[in-house]
Design an enzyme around this catalytic site. Structure first.
Site, short mmCIF file in Angstrom:
data_model
loop_
_atom_site.label_atom_id
_atom_site.label_comp_id
_atom_site.label_asym_id
_atom_site.label_seq_id
_atom_site.Cartn_x
_atom_site.Cartn_y
_atom_site.Cartn_z
N CYS A 1 0.83 -1.21 0.00
CA CYS A 1 0.00 0.00 0.00
C CYS A 1 0.87 1.27 0.00
O CYS A 1 1.44 1.59 -1.03
CB CYS A 1 -1.00 -0.05 1.15
SG CYS A 1 -2.42 1.01 0.81
N HIS B 1 -3.21 -4.78 1.80
CA HIS B 1 -2.53 -5.01 3.08
C HIS B 1 -2.58 -6.49 3.51
O HIS B 1 -3.40 -6.85 4.35
CB HIS B 1 -3.25 -4.24 4.19
CG HIS B 1 -3.08 -2.77 4.16
ND1 HIS B 1 -2.08 -2.12 4.86
CD2 HIS B 1 -3.79 -1.81 3.55
CE1 HIS B 1 -2.18 -0.82 4.66
NE2 HIS B 1 -3.21 -0.60 3.87
N GLU C 1 -0.82 -7.86 5.60
CA GLU C 1 -0.49 -7.93 7.04
C GLU C 1 -1.73 -7.72 7.92
O GLU C 1 -1.67 -7.95 9.12
CB GLU C 1 0.61 -6.93 7.39
CG GLU C 1 0.21 -5.47 7.47
CD GLU C 1 0.05 -4.76 6.11
OE1 GLU C 1 0.00 -5.45 5.07
OE2 GLU C 1 -0.04 -3.53 6.11
N1 GLN Z 1 -3.17 6.61 0.88
C1 GLN Z 1 -2.00 6.23 1.59
C2 GLN Z 1 -0.76 6.95 1.08
O1 GLN Z 1 -0.81 7.74 0.23
C3 GLN Z 1 -1.78 4.73 1.53
C4 GLN Z 1 -2.85 4.05 2.31
C5 GLN Z 1 -2.42 2.80 3.00
O2 GLN Z 1 -1.26 2.47 3.11
N2 GLN Z 1 -3.41 2.13 3.51
O3 GLN Z 1 0.28 6.70 1.56
#
Ligand code: GLN
Length: 233
Positions: free
Chosen positions: A89, A207, A209
């Site tokens: 992410c 994610h 995790e």
């Molecule tokens: N929107 C977040 C970012 O720009 C990422 C979101 C996440 O890791 N759940 O870092």
């Protein structure tokens, strides 16, 4: 000193901000053929002890800012040029070469994956969702993996040059899940790709995790980390 093929493998988790403890617990649960030493990484000295690194989900701009303040941003760029890194992410944003929809002031990245990615690419209507993903290469591949997407980035384009390692798609969203603003008739469209590998690296826009299913952690260790250790031995 133990021979290289017997020593434990040290996997670092960048612990500036975000879901680093969840990654740590997932790695500690793994039953790996090699003992895994898990290390929270906040300094260049800690990074230097690692064979591989996970960059967790969280807030990519904050992670990059804290990494710069800690003086670890350039050591991280050097690390990713020769050791495996998995970005989940926010970590996927940091691993991409180019980022769109950045906060004002831009977004520093480590790069390493030849992709353009859009922060918060699902828009405010679809901030968080779960999707059953079919992932070839995981243990029990017929069992779907539940992808947890939270303000997730969207891959807009892959652009490996001739000198770059090829990109291997690991998982796509099932058809029909992309919102109309992102949907395309092109089956190769990057926007449906939610997990990929390039060279030493693994990128997931969701994610793993945050689920009790450790198969992606197992996959990273087996496919990306252990082969690099064996190649050194
Ligand atoms: N929107 C977040 C970012 O720009 C990422 C979101 C996440 O890791 N759940 O870092």
């Amino acid at each position: 000193m133990a021979p290289d093929d017997l020593r434990e493998v040290t996997i670092g988790i960048l612990a500036m901000q975000g879901a680093f403890i969840e990654h740590e617990k997932a790695l500690q649960r793994l039953r790996s053929p090699r003992k895994i030493d898990v290390l929270q990484v906040r300094t260049r000295e800690e990074l230097a002890r690692c064979d591989a690194l996970i960059i967790p989900g969280g807030e990519s701009t904050t992670i990059a800012l804290l990494a710069r303040l800690e003086g670890i941003l350039d050591p991280l760029r050097d690390f990713r040029s020769h050791k495996p890194v998995w970005g989940t992410c926010a970590g996927a944003i940091l691993l991409s070469e180019r980022v769109e929809n950045t906060k004002r002031g831009g977004q520093e990245v480590l790069g390493g994956v030849s992709a353009t990615i859009a922060r918060n690419g699902w828009g405010s209507q679809v901030e968080s969702f779960e999707a059953n993903l079919e992932v070839e290469g995981l243990r029990d591949p017929q069992e779907p993996f539940i992808g947890v997407f939270i303000r997730a980035p969207v891959l807009l384009e892959l652009h490996p040059s001739h000198d770059d390692p090829p990109v291997q798609v690991v998982a796509r969203l099932p058809p029909g899940l992309l919102p109309p603003s992102l949907a395309s008739d092109n089956p190769d469209d990057a926007k449906a790709i939610v997990a990929l590998r390039q060279g030493l690296h693994l990128l997931t826009t969701f994610h793993p995790e945050l689920t009790p299913d450790d198969r992606f952690h197992e996959y990273f260790v087996r496919e990306c980390v252990l082969p690099t250790i064996a190649a050194k031995a």
